[in-house]
Design an enzyme around this catalytic site. Structure first.
Site, PDB file in Angstrom:
ATOM      1  N   ALA A   1      22.341 -53.625 -75.722  1.00 54.35           N
ATOM      2  CA  ALA A   1      21.605 -52.430 -75.310  1.00 54.35           C
ATOM      3  C   ALA A   1      21.228 -52.995 -73.711  1.00 54.35           C
ATOM      4  CB  ALA A   1      20.518 -52.081 -76.138  1.00 54.35           C
TER       5      ALA A   1
ATOM      6  N   GLY B   1      23.544 -54.915 -79.159  1.00 57.48           N
ATOM      7  CA  GLY B   1      24.325 -53.621 -79.404  1.00 57.48           C
ATOM      8  C   GLY B   1      25.873 -53.862 -79.241  1.00 57.48           C
TER       9      GLY B   1
ATOM     10  N   GLU C   1      26.902 -54.722 -82.542  1.00 57.87           N
ATOM     11  CA  GLU C   1      26.691 -53.737 -83.575  1.00 57.87           C
ATOM     12  C   GLU C   1      27.990 -52.436 -83.094  1.00 57.87           C
ATOM     13  OE1 GLU C   1      22.789 -53.619 -82.096  1.00 57.87           O
ATOM     14  OE2 GLU C   1      22.050 -53.817 -84.278  1.00 57.87           O
TER      15      GLU C   1
ATOM     16  N   GLU D   1      18.982 -60.690 -80.253  1.00 60.92           N
ATOM     17  CA  GLU D   1      17.690 -59.873 -80.062  1.00 60.92           C
ATOM     18  C   GLU D   1      16.290 -60.777 -80.293  1.00 60.92           C
ATOM     19  OE1 GLU D   1      20.275 -58.792 -81.829  1.00 60.92           O
ATOM     20  OE2 GLU D   1      20.895 -56.738 -81.410  1.00 60.92           O
TER      21      GLU D   1
HETATM   22  N1  CAA Z   1      21.062 -55.710 -70.470  1.00 60.37           N
HETATM   23  C1  CAA Z   1      20.827 -55.407 -69.068  1.00 60.37           C
HETATM   24  N2  CAA Z   1      21.486 -56.223 -68.189  1.00 60.37           N
HETATM   25  C2  CAA Z   1      22.089 -57.250 -68.597  1.00 60.37           C
HETATM   26  C3  CAA Z   1      22.218 -57.415 -70.271  1.00 60.37           C
HETATM   27  C4  CAA Z   1      21.739 -56.373 -71.108  1.00 60.37           C
HETATM   28  N3  CAA Z   1      21.786 -56.708 -72.327  1.00 60.37           N
HETATM   29  N4  CAA Z   1      23.127 -58.683 -70.378  1.00 60.37           N
HETATM   30  C5  CAA Z   1      23.433 -58.977 -69.007  1.00 60.37           C
HETATM   31  N5  CAA Z   1      22.633 -58.156 -68.402  1.00 60.37           N
HETATM   32  C6  CAA Z   1      22.967 -58.230 -66.716  1.00 60.37           C
HETATM   33  C7  CAA Z   1      22.221 -59.515 -66.174  1.00 60.37           C
HETATM   34  O1  CAA Z   1      20.790 -59.006 -65.954  1.00 60.37           O
HETATM   35  C8  CAA Z   1      22.944 -59.680 -64.834  1.00 60.37           C
HETATM   36  O2  CAA Z   1      22.328 -59.006 -63.900  1.00 60.37           O
HETATM   37  P1  CAA Z   1      22.245 -59.275 -62.589  1.00 60.37           P
HETATM   38  O3  CAA Z   1      23.447 -59.970 -61.900  1.00 60.37           O
HETATM   39  O4  CAA Z   1      21.579 -58.166 -61.584  1.00 60.37           O
HETATM   40  O5  CAA Z   1      21.198 -60.420 -62.373  1.00 60.37           O
HETATM   41  C9  CAA Z   1      24.325 -59.623 -65.216  1.00 60.37           C
HETATM   42  O6  CAA Z   1      24.245 -58.789 -66.233  1.00 60.37           O
HETATM   43  C10 CAA Z   1      25.065 -60.867 -65.707  1.00 60.37           C
HETATM   44  O7  CAA Z   1      24.400 -61.289 -66.369  1.00 60.37           O
HETATM   45  P2  CAA Z   1      23.761 -63.064 -66.350  1.00 60.37           P
HETATM   46  O8  CAA Z   1      23.677 -63.331 -65.104  1.00 60.37           O
HETATM   47  O9  CAA Z   1      22.850 -63.131 -67.243  1.00 60.37           O
HETATM   48  O10 CAA Z   1      25.302 -63.660 -67.057  1.00 60.37           O
HETATM   49  P3  CAA Z   1      25.293 -64.975 -67.875  1.00 60.37           P
HETATM   50  O11 CAA Z   1      26.896 -65.444 -67.827  1.00 60.37           O
HETATM   51  O12 CAA Z   1      24.571 -66.169 -67.282  1.00 60.37           O
HETATM   52  O13 CAA Z   1      24.839 -64.834 -69.273  1.00 60.37           O
HETATM   53  C11 CAA Z   1      24.676 -63.637 -71.140  1.00 60.37           C
HETATM   54  C12 CAA Z   1      25.554 -63.711 -70.052  1.00 60.37           C
HETATM   55  C13 CAA Z   1      24.583 -64.875 -72.155  1.00 60.37           C
HETATM   56  C14 CAA Z   1      25.433 -62.640 -71.964  1.00 60.37           C
HETATM   57  C15 CAA Z   1      23.191 -62.996 -70.901  1.00 60.37           C
HETATM   58  O14 CAA Z   1      23.568 -61.891 -69.979  1.00 60.37           O
HETATM   59  C16 CAA Z   1      22.690 -62.600 -71.944  1.00 60.37           C
HETATM   60  O15 CAA Z   1      21.708 -63.341 -72.677  1.00 60.37           O
HETATM   61  N6  CAA Z   1      22.452 -61.143 -71.918  1.00 60.37           N
HETATM   62  C17 CAA Z   1      21.576 -60.466 -72.894  1.00 60.37           C
HETATM   63  C18 CAA Z   1      22.239 -60.468 -74.260  1.00 60.37           C
HETATM   64  C19 CAA Z   1      21.119 -59.602 -75.264  1.00 60.37           C
HETATM   65  O16 CAA Z   1      19.901 -60.310 -75.290  1.00 60.37           O
HETATM   66  N7  CAA Z   1      21.487 -58.519 -75.837  1.00 60.37           N
HETATM   67  C20 CAA Z   1      20.793 -57.732 -76.873  1.00 60.37           C
HETATM   68  C21 CAA Z   1      20.122 -56.655 -75.825  1.00 60.37           C
HETATM   69  S1  CAA Z   1      18.832 -55.972 -77.139  1.00 60.37           S
HETATM   70  C22 CAA Z   1      19.901 -54.893 -78.135  1.00 60.37           C
HETATM   71  O17 CAA Z   1      21.207 -54.891 -77.874  1.00 60.37           O
HETATM   72  C23 CAA Z   1      19.042 -53.986 -79.093  1.00 60.37           C
HETATM   73  C24 CAA Z   1      20.039 -53.357 -79.906  1.00 60.37           C
HETATM   74  O18 CAA Z   1      20.366 -54.009 -81.190  1.00 60.37           O
HETATM   75  C25 CAA Z   1      20.842 -52.214 -79.594  1.00 60.37           C
END
Ligand code: CAA
Length: 260
Positions: A68, A111, A114, A134
Site C-alpha cells: 500500500a 499489499g 496480499e 508491515e
Molecule cells: N509506498 C510508497 N512508496 C514506496 C513504497 C510503498 N509501499 N515502496 C517503495 N516506495 C517508493 C520509495 O519511497 C522510493 O521512492 P523515492 O524514489 O521517491 O524515494 C521508491 O519507491 C523506490 O523505493 P526504494 O528507494 O525504497 O527502493 P529499494 O530498492 O531501496 O527498496 C523495497 C525496495 C525493499 C521494496 C523498499 O522500497 C520497501 O521496503 N518498501 C516498503 C515495503 C512495505 O513496507 N510494504 C508494506 C506497506 S503497508 C501495506 O501494504 C499495508 C497493507 O497490508 C495493505
C-alpha cells in the site's frame, strides 16, 4: 469493448486473455487508492466482457507491487482511516468471477503480496519476492495477509513472515505452496498466457463455477477474519509506533519503536 484511459494501470488483450499491468514504476507500483479503484474497474470490465475468459494481473520487472502507498497513509488516524475505509475496495477484487492469474516479478510485498494472494494461480519469475513487511513500519497486514498467507503456507511459516517481516524468494514460495511455477523473468508473461490459454479453452460457465466452489472453502469462512484484521490495522493508526514506523520509512531511516 472500448478501453478507459487509466493513469496507474495499463490494459491489453491477447485473444481471450485480458491483461492488466500495474504501472507506477517510480514508487514500485505502490498501491494507492486511485490505483486500486482503477484496478477494480478494469477487472470488472474484463469480467463482463464476453470475449475475455481469463485475466492476467502483472506488474513490472523490478516490482509487482511494494505494498500500500505508505506516503498516502502515514498521517491517517484510526478514525480517518476507518471513515474512509479504503481497504473495502479490495473486497471487490475477490468478487471477480473469471479466473485471475498473477504473473509476479520482483517485489510482492505487503499489499502487493496480499493482492497476489487474491488471484487464483500464481506464476513467479526467479526474481520474485513475497513478504508481509508491515511489522517493520509499526503496523500489520491489512488487506488479507494474516488470513490468506496463513491458509496458503500454514500457521508457522505465516507467523514467521508476519512477525519478522522477512520475505520469501520465488523458490521458497514455490516450496511452501504459495506459487504454482517459477520461470525465468523473460518467460513470465508467456508462461502465464500459456496457462490462461489452456483455461480459456474450457467451458466459461464451468470455470467460473469451479472458481466459485474452490473459493467457498478458501475464502468462504474468511470474511470474519478479514474484518478483524482490517479493524486491527486501522486501530494501529492510534499508536505512536505507526507514526514513527511510516515516518522513518519516508525519511529513509531506521524506526525507534516505543511500544505506545
Ligand atoms: N509506498 C510508497 N512508496 C514506496 C513504497 C510503498 N509501499 N515502496 C517503495 N516506495 C517508493 C520509495 O519511497 C522510493 O521512492 P523515492 O524514489 O521517491 O524515494 C521508491 O519507491 C523506490 O523505493 P526504494 O528507494 O525504497 O527502493 P529499494 O530498492 O531501496 O527498496 C523495497 C525496495 C525493499 C521494496 C523498499 O522500497 C520497501 O521496503 N518498501 C516498503 C515495503 C512495505 O513496507 N510494504 C508494506 C506497506 S503497508 C501495506 O501494504 C499495508 C497493507 O497490508 C495493505
Amino acid at each position: 469493448m472500448k478501453d478507459v484511459t487509466y493513469r496507474n494501470i495499463l490494459t491489453d488483450r491477447d485473444g481471450a486473455i485480458g491483461i492488466i499491468t500495474l504501472n507506477r514504476p517510480k514508487v514500485l507500483n505502490a498501491l494507492s487508492h486511485e490505483l486500486m479503484e482503477e484496478l477494480v474497474m478494469a477487472l470488472e470490465d474484463f469480467d463482463k466482457e464476453d470475449g475475455i475468459r481469463v485475466i492476467i494481473l502483472t506488474g513490472g520487472e523490478r516490482a509487482f507491487a511494494a505494498g500500500a502507498d505508505i506516503g498516502k497513509m502515514s498521517d491517517e488516524t484510526t478514525i480517518s482511516i476507518m471513515l474512509k475505509d479504503r481497504f473495502a475496495t479490495w473486497d471487490k477484487v475477490r468478487k471477480v468471477k473469471k479466473p485471475v492469474i498473477a504473473a509476479v516479478s520482483g517485489y510482492a510485498l505487503g499489499g502487493g503480496c496480499e493482492l497476489v494472494m487474491t488471484c487464483d494461480i500464481i506464476i513467479a519469475s526467479e526474481s520474485a519476492q513475497f513478504g508481509q513487511p508491515e511489522i517493520n513500519i509499526g503496523v500489520i497486514p491489512g488487506a488479507g495477509g494474516t488470513q490468506r498467507l496463513t491458509r496458503a503456507v500454514g500457521k508457522y511459516k505465516a507467523m514467521e513472515m508476519i512477525l519478522t517481516g522477512r520475505p520469501m524468494t520465488a523458490y521458497e514460495a514455490h516450496q511452501w505452496g504459495l506459487v504454482n511455477k517459477v520461470v525465468p523473468v523473460e518467460l513470465l508473461l508467456e508462461e502465464a498466457k500459456s496457462v490462461a490459454r489452456e483455461i480459456a479453452k474450457k467451458s466459461p460457465v464451468a470455470t467460473k463455477l469451479a472458481k466459485e466452489a474452490v473459493l467457498k472453502t478458501f475464502d468462504g469462512p474468511i470474511s470474519e477474519g478479514l474484518e478483524f484484521e482490517r479493524k486491527n490495522f486501522y486501530m494501529l493508526f492510534s499508536s505512536e509506533d505507526q507514526k514513527e514506523g511510516m515516518k522513518a520509512f519516508l525519511e529513509k531511516r531506521q524506526p525507534t519503536f516505543s511500544g505506545r
